[in-house]
Motif scaffolding. Structure first.
Motif, mmCIF file in Angstrom:
data_model
loop_
_atom_site.group_PDB
_atom_site.id
_atom_site.type_symbol
_atom_site.label_atom_id
_atom_site.label_comp_id
_atom_site.label_asym_id
_atom_site.label_seq_id
_atom_site.Cartn_x
_atom_site.Cartn_y
_atom_site.Cartn_z
ATOM 1 N N UNK A 10 22.525 80.949 -24.662
ATOM 2 C CA UNK A 10 23.576 80.588 -25.598
ATOM 3 C C UNK A 10 22.854 79.988 -26.941
ATOM 4 N N UNK A 11 21.787 79.211 -26.792
ATOM 5 C CA UNK A 11 21.413 78.575 -28.046
ATOM 6 C C UNK A 11 20.899 79.835 -28.906
ATOM 7 N N UNK A 12 20.042 80.637 -28.405
ATOM 8 C CA UNK A 12 19.546 81.983 -29.025
ATOM 9 C C UNK A 12 20.637 82.704 -29.827
ATOM 10 N N UNK A 13 21.742 82.957 -29.102
ATOM 11 C CA UNK A 13 22.762 83.657 -29.711
ATOM 12 C C UNK A 13 23.550 82.843 -30.777
ATOM 13 N N UNK A 14 23.525 81.446 -30.780
ATOM 14 C CA UNK A 14 24.157 80.991 -31.711
ATOM 15 C C UNK A 14 23.249 80.661 -33.079
ATOM 16 N N UNK A 15 21.915 80.790 -32.872
ATOM 17 C CA UNK A 15 20.971 80.572 -33.839
ATOM 18 C C UNK A 15 20.783 81.750 -34.641
ATOM 19 N N UNK A 16 20.833 83.010 -33.633
ATOM 20 C CA UNK A 16 20.576 84.309 -34.261
ATOM 21 C C UNK A 16 22.022 84.615 -35.098
ATOM 22 N N UNK A 17 22.875 84.584 -34.440
ATOM 23 C CA UNK A 17 23.966 85.015 -35.487
ATOM 24 C C UNK A 17 24.539 84.048 -36.363
ATOM 25 N N UNK A 18 24.129 82.837 -36.435
ATOM 26 C CA UNK A 18 24.483 81.917 -37.684
ATOM 27 C C UNK A 18 23.413 82.316 -38.835
ATOM 28 N N UNK A 19 22.195 82.526 -38.540
ATOM 29 C CA UNK A 19 20.931 82.892 -39.428
ATOM 30 C C UNK A 19 21.537 84.335 -39.954
ATOM 31 N N UNK A 20 22.117 85.126 -39.171
ATOM 32 C CA UNK A 20 22.474 86.517 -39.766
ATOM 33 C C UNK A 20 23.661 86.114 -40.741
ATOM 34 N N UNK A 21 24.599 85.459 -40.412
ATOM 35 C CA UNK A 21 25.634 84.999 -41.024
ATOM 36 C C UNK A 21 25.075 84.347 -42.483
ATOM 37 N N UNK A 22 24.199 83.358 -42.538
ATOM 38 C CA UNK A 22 23.804 82.594 -43.626
ATOM 39 C C UNK A 22 23.227 83.670 -44.586
ATOM 40 N N UNK A 23 22.542 84.648 -44.214
ATOM 41 C CA UNK A 23 21.874 85.491 -44.887
ATOM 42 C C UNK A 23 22.811 86.412 -45.714
ATOM 43 N N UNK A 24 24.163 86.850 -44.872
ATOM 44 C CA UNK A 24 25.236 87.473 -45.789
ATOM 45 C C UNK A 24 25.941 86.519 -46.698
ATOM 46 N N UNK A 25 25.948 85.257 -46.453
ATOM 47 C CA UNK A 25 26.631 84.347 -47.418
ATOM 48 C C UNK A 25 25.804 84.008 -48.569
ATOM 49 N N UNK A 149 31.568 79.907 -31.566
ATOM 50 C CA UNK A 149 30.486 79.913 -32.344
ATOM 51 C C UNK A 149 29.715 81.218 -32.492
ATOM 52 N N UNK A 150 28.959 81.582 -31.844
ATOM 53 C CA UNK A 150 28.144 82.904 -31.802
ATOM 54 C C UNK A 150 29.003 84.111 -32.113
ATOM 55 N N UNK A 151 30.205 84.262 -31.223
ATOM 56 C CA UNK A 151 30.944 85.612 -31.353
ATOM 57 C C UNK A 151 31.748 85.324 -32.567
ATOM 58 N N UNK A 152 32.418 84.154 -33.144
ATOM 59 C CA UNK A 152 32.902 84.324 -34.367
ATOM 60 C C UNK A 152 31.964 84.352 -35.619
ATOM 61 N N UNK A 153 30.597 84.018 -35.427
ATOM 62 C CA UNK A 153 29.795 84.136 -36.528
ATOM 63 C C UNK A 153 29.409 85.499 -36.704
ATOM 64 N N UNK A 154 29.339 86.512 -35.577
ATOM 65 C CA UNK A 154 29.064 87.865 -35.662
ATOM 66 C C UNK A 154 30.056 88.423 -36.358
ATOM 67 N N UNK A 155 31.348 87.947 -35.799
ATOM 68 C CA UNK A 155 32.708 88.680 -36.632
ATOM 69 C C UNK A 155 32.760 88.412 -37.982
ATOM 70 N N UNK A 156 32.257 87.228 -38.465
ATOM 71 C CA UNK A 156 32.333 86.859 -39.844
ATOM 72 C C UNK A 156 31.315 87.553 -40.664
#
Length: 170
Positions: A10-25, A149-156
């Motif tokens: 769970x921690x890894x999924x959140x961190x990884x998907x958040x970082x990918x989202x931040x890169x796009x933003x 968190x992680x799922x909506x981050x990936x969707x976003x």
């Protein structure tokens, strides 16, 4: 990424998907963040990049609110007071309104702060508390966090990439 089945995943999924989202933003021109050009969270609606980030902040804050109330033995109105699970489009509109006065930079700071608070919450829980007992209805706390968190981050991230391709942004 597979659906998290324990605290570490769970921690890894959140961190990884958040970082990918931040890169796009990170490289979105500020002047485009208020344009209603993304497919909205309600059928036949459009939203802005700012709305999308507000949506993520809103759900993250709900997780923290749910946990706070539960930890105090208080009843939680899921998903939110005044909303039913079949009214998530209306709840999305509430999140857009809640954060409408925040600019893109402020929204990103709020998303980072909220995400860090959720990661601290996860760290404070045992794997058993997260994944070995029902927390809401049949759902575990870990699953409720992942779903918001992680799922909506990936969707976003995917929505933003699609939008950038249309806008011919890199």
């Amino acid at each position: 990424m597979a659906i998290p089945k324990d605290k570490n995943e769970l921690q890894k999924a959140i961190v990884d998907n958040y970082q990918k989202l931040r890169t796009e933003l990170a490289n979105i021109p500020i002047e485009l963040t208020e344009e209603n050009e993304l497919e909205g969270h309600s059928k036949n609606t459009l939203m802005s990049i700012n709305n999308l980030v507000a949506y993520l902040v809103g759900w993250g804050q709900l997780i923290l609110k749910w946990n706070d109330k539960k930890s105090k033995g208080l009843e939680v109105d899921f998903p939110e007071t005044g909303f039913k699970w079949n009214e998530l489009g209306l709840l999305a509109q509430k999140f857009y309104k809640d954060y409408e006065n925040d600019d893109f930079k402020t929204l990103n700071k709020k998303l980072e702060k909220t995400t860090n608070e959720i990661l601290k919450l996860i760290e404070s829980k045992t794997n058993g508390e997260l994944y070995e007992m029902a927390w809401y209805d049949k759902w575990t706390l870990g699953k409720m966090i992942q779903l918001n968190t992680s799922s909506p981050f990936k969707n976003a991230k995917d929505r933003i990439r699609k939008w950038k391709k249309i806008k011919q942004l890199k």
